[in-house]
Design a protein around this motif. Structure first.
Motif, PDB file in Angstrom:
ATOM      1  N   SER A  52      -3.484   3.968   6.356  1.00 38.80           N
ATOM      2  CA  SER A  52      -3.019   4.098   7.737  1.00 38.80           C
ATOM      3  C   SER A  52      -1.558   3.654   7.843  1.00 38.80           C
ATOM      4  CB  SER A  52      -3.903   3.307   8.697  1.00 38.80           C
ATOM      5  OG  SER A  52      -3.774   1.916   8.516  1.00 38.80           O
ATOM      6  N   TYR A  53      -1.176   2.643   7.061  1.00 42.12           N
ATOM      7  CA  TYR A  53       0.229   2.225   7.001  1.00 42.12           C
ATOM      8  C   TYR A  53       1.088   3.348   6.397  1.00 42.12           C
ATOM      9  CZ  TYR A  53       4.442   0.097   5.045  1.00 42.12           C
ATOM     10  OH  TYR A  53       5.737  -0.154   4.691  1.00 42.12           O
ATOM     11  N   VAL A  54       0.618   3.909   5.289  1.00 41.25           N
ATOM     12  CA  VAL A  54       1.355   4.985   4.620  1.00 41.25           C
ATOM     13  C   VAL A  54       1.553   6.168   5.571  1.00 41.25           C
ATOM     14  CG1 VAL A  54       1.201   6.737   2.803  1.00 41.25           C
ATOM     15  CG2 VAL A  54       0.645   4.348   2.283  1.00 41.25           C
ATOM     16  N   TYR A  55       0.458   6.600   6.225  1.00 46.54           N
ATOM     17  CA  TYR A  55       0.551   7.766   7.105  1.00 46.54           C
ATOM     18  C   TYR A  55       1.375   7.456   8.358  1.00 46.54           C
ATOM     19  CZ  TYR A  55      -3.083   9.600   4.054  1.00 46.54           C
ATOM     20  OH  TYR A  55      -3.796  10.039   2.959  1.00 46.54           O
ATOM     21  N   SER A  56       1.386   6.186   8.770  1.00 53.59           N
ATOM     22  CA  SER A  56       2.250   5.794   9.892  1.00 53.59           C
ATOM     23  C   SER A  56       3.715   6.002   9.527  1.00 53.59           C
ATOM     24  CB  SER A  56       2.021   4.322  10.259  1.00 53.59           C
ATOM     25  OG  SER A  56       0.718   4.099  10.747  1.00 53.59           O
ATOM     26  N   MET A  57       4.089   5.575   8.331  1.00 47.09           N
ATOM     27  CA  MET A  57       5.476   5.720   7.888  1.00 47.09           C
ATOM     28  C   MET A  57       5.867   7.194   7.756  1.00 47.09           C
ATOM     29  SD  MET A  57       6.571   2.629   7.685  1.00 47.09           S
ATOM     30  CE  MET A  57       5.455   2.306   9.062  1.00 47.09           C
ATOM     31  N   ILE A  58       4.958   7.979   7.197  1.00 44.94           N
ATOM     32  CA  ILE A  58       5.249   9.399   6.990  1.00 44.94           C
ATOM     33  C   ILE A  58       5.322  10.145   8.314  1.00 44.94           C
ATOM     34  CG2 ILE A  58       4.297  11.552   6.062  1.00 44.94           C
ATOM     35  CD1 ILE A  58       3.213   9.886   3.706  1.00 44.94           C
ATOM     36  N   SER A  59       4.391   9.852   9.228  1.00 44.68           N
ATOM     37  CA  SER A  59       4.312  10.607  10.484  1.00 44.68           C
ATOM     38  C   SER A  59       5.480  10.324  11.424  1.00 44.68           C
ATOM     39  CB  SER A  59       2.983  10.303  11.195  1.00 44.68           C
ATOM     40  OG  SER A  59       2.933   8.949  11.608  1.00 44.68           O
ATOM     41  N   GLN A  60       6.177   9.216  11.220  1.00 45.57           N
ATOM     42  CA  GLN A  60       7.327   8.915  12.077  1.00 45.57           C
ATOM     43  C   GLN A  60       8.483   9.889  11.857  1.00 45.57           C
ATOM     44  OE1 GLN A  60       8.429   4.759  11.764  1.00 45.57           O
ATOM     45  NE2 GLN A  60       6.309   4.092  12.068  1.00 45.57           N
ATOM     46  N   GLN A  61       8.496  10.515  10.683  1.00 49.00           N
ATOM     47  CA  GLN A  61       9.480  11.552  10.347  1.00 49.00           C
ATOM     48  C   GLN A  61      10.936  11.081  10.535  1.00 49.00           C
ATOM     49  OE1 GLN A  61       8.322  15.057  12.596  1.00 49.00           O
ATOM     50  NE2 GLN A  61       6.775  15.576  11.085  1.00 49.00           N
ATOM     51  N   LYS A  62      11.158   9.793  10.343  1.00 50.80           N
ATOM     52  CA  LYS A  62      12.521   9.280  10.440  1.00 50.80           C
ATOM     53  C   LYS A  62      13.048   8.790   9.095  1.00 50.80           C
ATOM     54  CE  LYS A  62      11.341   4.531  11.828  1.00 50.80           C
ATOM     55  NZ  LYS A  62      11.472   3.510  12.896  1.00 50.80           N
ATOM     56  N   TYR A  63      12.181   8.862   8.078  1.00 50.80           N
ATOM     57  CA  TYR A  63      12.591   8.404   6.759  1.00 50.80           C
ATOM     58  C   TYR A  63      12.772   9.584   5.814  1.00 50.80           C
ATOM     59  CZ  TYR A  63      10.853   3.896   8.488  1.00 50.80           C
ATOM     60  OH  TYR A  63      10.637   2.762   9.230  1.00 50.80           O
ATOM     61  N   SER A  64      13.777   9.500   4.984  1.00 48.19           N
ATOM     62  CA  SER A  64      13.945  10.502   3.923  1.00 48.19           C
ATOM     63  C   SER A  64      12.924  10.222   2.828  1.00 48.19           C
ATOM     64  CB  SER A  64      15.355  10.413   3.342  1.00 48.19           C
ATOM     65  OG  SER A  64      15.533   9.169   2.657  1.00 48.19           O
ATOM     66  N   ASP A  65      12.755  11.172   1.920  1.00 51.95           N
ATOM     67  CA  ASP A  65      11.830  10.956   0.811  1.00 51.95           C
ATOM     68  C   ASP A  65      12.232   9.734  -0.010  1.00 51.95           C
ATOM     69  OD1 ASP A  65      10.446  13.128   1.655  1.00 51.95           O
ATOM     70  OD2 ASP A  65      10.749  14.342  -0.150  1.00 51.95           O
ATOM     71  N   LYS A  66      13.543   9.567  -0.213  1.00 44.77           N
ATOM     72  CA  LYS A  66      14.008   8.406  -0.982  1.00 44.77           C
ATOM     73  C   LYS A  66      13.645   7.105  -0.273  1.00 44.77           C
ATOM     74  CE  LYS A  66      18.098   6.449  -3.255  1.00 44.77           C
ATOM     75  NZ  LYS A  66      17.753   5.073  -2.856  1.00 44.77           N
ATOM     76  N   GLU A  67      13.807   7.067   1.032  1.00 47.29           N
ATOM     77  CA  GLU A  67      13.452   5.862   1.789  1.00 47.29           C
ATOM     78  C   GLU A  67      11.951   5.605   1.740  1.00 47.29           C
ATOM     79  OE1 GLU A  67      16.834   5.613   5.286  1.00 47.29           O
ATOM     80  OE2 GLU A  67      15.328   7.213   5.390  1.00 47.29           O
ATOM     81  N   LEU A  68      11.155   6.670   1.809  1.00 47.03           N
ATOM     82  CA  LEU A  68       9.701   6.516   1.738  1.00 47.03           C
ATOM     83  C   LEU A  68       9.272   5.997   0.367  1.00 47.03           C
ATOM     84  CD1 LEU A  68       8.470   9.707   3.642  1.00 47.03           C
ATOM     85  CD2 LEU A  68       8.144   7.320   4.347  1.00 47.03           C
ATOM     86  N   LEU A  69       9.923   6.464  -0.683  1.00 46.76           N
ATOM     87  CA  LEU A  69       9.612   5.979  -2.033  1.00 46.76           C
ATOM     88  C   LEU A  69       9.856   4.479  -2.127  1.00 46.76           C
ATOM     89  CD1 LEU A  69      11.136   8.868  -4.188  1.00 46.76           C
ATOM     90  CD2 LEU A  69       8.702   8.338  -3.910  1.00 46.76           C
ATOM     91  N   ASP A  70      10.922   4.016  -1.503  1.00 49.40           N
ATOM     92  CA  ASP A  70      11.234   2.586  -1.512  1.00 49.40           C
ATOM     93  C   ASP A  70      10.247   1.797  -0.648  1.00 49.40           C
ATOM     94  OD1 ASP A  70      13.394   3.014  -3.178  1.00 49.40           O
ATOM     95  OD2 ASP A  70      14.848   3.148  -1.537  1.00 49.40           O
ATOM     96  N   LEU A  71       9.910   2.338   0.509  1.00 53.58           N
ATOM     97  CA  LEU A  71       8.987   1.657   1.426  1.00 53.58           C
ATOM     98  C   LEU A  71       7.577   1.546   0.846  1.00 53.58           C
ATOM     99  CD1 LEU A  71       9.847   3.121   4.954  1.00 53.58           C
ATOM    100  CD2 LEU A  71       9.785   0.693   4.358  1.00 53.58           C
TER     101      LEU A  71
END
Length: 276
Positions: A219-238
């Motif tokens: 649910s944390y992962v999908y929260s970060m992805i669904s916000q659509q404010k992070y680039s793929d590189k930022e998501l990899l770091d998060l």
């Protein structure tokens, strides 16, 4: 024993080549079914049991006994196999349950998302303070495998509005830097199972998403992805994951049923109930 049990067992063991465990499971289900039939059906005679009678029984399993859909469908399978045997053996003139089908269920998994910034709103509803620690740590991006090694000092600067509440649940008397998930002796729990047993009263806190370690992480992962404010590189770091795993998460985020957090869903017993 239920009617024609011996013949059914021999058929399962012989032509059907079922394992002893499967036959044992079938016997349990059919014994339960006929016990119910004797009290609740107009007749428990095999020639007089109808598909509607069986549906009433299945509804009982689902609504009163609260069995999961997959479990109810196992009962359906054994009951249908039994009545197929009766027809094959000439005990019933026809196969009674031709139009009986198993229960359908939602194939898409449901996750509650975006609860990470609303932890103070959950305080009145939790039954155990470790539940909020669990939520807070997942909200900070920690993974289940890291929980048992975390001390107060690892997170004290990241707790924001939850600092007073969460640190107030820890004992600093014998250790200025206690483990977050520890027994009374101060030693960290040996397994995350210890944590989940303690927070079990809060398992429906974010219903319809059961409170499990896997669900909280996803649910944390999908929260970060669904916000659509992070680039793929930022998501990899998060998310601390390799690109292939991120692609898998992004695909699943589209396939899953994602429900945005609202305080209504945490009210005990449903949206009209008051907090405990």
């Amino acid at each position: 024993m239920y009617p024609h049990q011996t013949g059914f067992e021999n058929w399962c063991r012989g032509p059907q080549r079922l394992s002893s465990k499967s036959i044992e499971n079938a016997n349990y289900c059919l014994d339960h079914f006929f016990t119910y039939a004797q009290v609740n059906f107009p007749s428990s005679e095999v020639n007089e049991i109808t598909a509607n009678n069986v549906r009433d029984y299945l509804q009982q399993l689902s609504s009163k006994e609260k069995l999961q859909v997959t479990t109810v469908n196992k009962y359906v399978s054994y009951i249908k196999k039994y009545f197929y045997y009766l027809a094959l053996a000439g005990i019933t003139p026809t196969y009674h349950l031709l139009d009986l089908k198993g229960y359908s269920f939602e194939c898409r998994k449901t996750y509650v998302i975006d609860w990470q910034d609303h932890l103070p709103a959950l305080i009145p509803y939790v039954q155990h303070p470790l539940t909020l620690w669990l939520l807070q740590l997942f909200a900070l991006g920690y993974q289940a495998k890291e929980l048992l090694s975390l001390r107060s000092s690892d997170v004290k600067d990241d707790l924001a509005d939850m600092t007073d509440y969460l640190t107030g649940t820890l004992s600093f008397a014998d250790n200025p830097d206690p483990y977050i998930f520890a027994s009374r002796s101060g030693k960290p729990y040996a397994s995350s199972n210890n944590i989940m047993q303690l927070v079990k009263p809060d398992k429906d806190l974010l219903s319809p998403m059961p409170l499990t370690l896997t669900n909280l992480r996803l649910s944390y992962v999908y929260s970060m992805i669904s916000q659509q404010k992070y680039s793929d590189k930022e998501l990899l770091d998060l998310l601390h994951c390799p690109p292939k795993r991120l692609a898998y998460y992004q695909y699943n985020a589209v396939q899953c049923n994602l429900i945005p957090f609202s305080e209504e869903i945490v009210k005990k017993g449903g949206p009209d109930a008051a907090p405990a």
